[in-house]
Design a protein around this motif. Sequence first.
Motif, mmCIF file in Angstrom:
data_model
loop_
_atom_site.group_PDB
_atom_site.id
_atom_site.type_symbol
_atom_site.label_atom_id
_atom_site.label_comp_id
_atom_site.label_asym_id
_atom_site.label_seq_id
_atom_site.Cartn_x
_atom_site.Cartn_y
_atom_site.Cartn_z
ATOM 1 N N ARG A 53 -42.441 19.280 -56.804
ATOM 2 C CA ARG A 53 -43.261 19.874 -57.852
ATOM 3 C C ARG A 53 -44.644 20.200 -57.314
ATOM 4 O O ARG A 53 -45.265 19.391 -56.630
ATOM 5 C CB ARG A 53 -43.389 18.914 -59.032
ATOM 6 C CG ARG A 53 -44.157 19.494 -60.215
ATOM 7 C CD ARG A 53 -44.217 18.522 -61.361
ATOM 8 N NE ARG A 53 -44.977 17.331 -61.028
ATOM 9 C CZ ARG A 53 -45.272 16.371 -61.899
ATOM 10 N NH1 ARG A 53 -44.837 16.462 -63.143
ATOM 11 N NH2 ARG A 53 -45.980 15.325 -61.513
ATOM 12 N N ALA B 175 -48.652 21.652 -63.963
ATOM 13 C CA ALA B 175 -47.536 22.091 -63.128
ATOM 14 C C ALA B 175 -47.662 23.571 -62.820
ATOM 15 O O ALA B 175 -48.031 24.372 -63.675
ATOM 16 C CB ALA B 175 -46.214 21.818 -63.836
ATOM 17 N N ASP C 23 -45.515 26.435 -62.244
ATOM 18 C CA ASP C 23 -44.121 26.819 -62.424
ATOM 19 C C ASP C 23 -43.789 28.038 -61.566
ATOM 20 O O ASP C 23 -44.461 29.070 -61.647
ATOM 21 C CB ASP C 23 -43.826 27.129 -63.890
ATOM 22 C CG ASP C 23 -43.911 25.888 -64.770
ATOM 23 O OD1 ASP C 23 -43.500 24.816 -64.292
ATOM 24 O OD2 ASP C 23 -44.404 25.993 -65.909
#
Length: 222
Positions: free
Chosen positions: A140, A147, A149
């Motif tokens: 991640r 985060a 993405d």
Amino acid sequence: MRLLLVEDNEQLAEALQSLLTGAGHAVDRVADGASAEALAAAERFDLVILDLNLPQMDGLSVLRQLRARGNQAAVLVLTARGAPEDRVRGLDLGADDYMVKPFDIGEFEARVRSLLRRQAGLRAAVVTVGGVTLDLAARRFTAGGAALDLPARELALLELLFMRAGKVVTKDTIVQSLTSLDDSLSENAIEQYASRLRRRLAPHDVHLRTARGIGYYIDRSS
């Protein structure tokens, strides 16, 4: 990363291949030692997951041939042979790790991650460049605590570049690391992924550079 899975138990092989591809790896799978030896001689792999009890050629012979050619791929032996002498022989022949069946899936995943970090010359499970951090255990990326993405292919490419931050990663290496024999990745596609990543990373003080005619790298001075 590109992995070679050598396992003649079809049910186990399918489960492991699904697990590994789900983690973003490119996985080639064979069920006998002769095919494994030939494929390892012809293709580049970051990690070989190797059973020992194989038809045509046993896993130790595959391992011996692999190391005799100077192949530096990490090797994780995954076998039902748990006797101390089997472990010693496998490790002495050049295996990097040895797991005995039946095994815990979580431990298997952790050992795969550890071996891939070692292949990339990393000791820590976290890589930070500029304002972006890669947690290798979770696969991640985060930026500013949130985060980042990314589509699967962009994630795989950025992970490869972060694991080799400061070093040029050639286009050939990108293709070999991100695709299996059943997959393909054109230079034009790589350029598009790199262009999109460059735009995503720029606001976080991470600079994806082009080594013209060679490949790409993450500027470690970011």
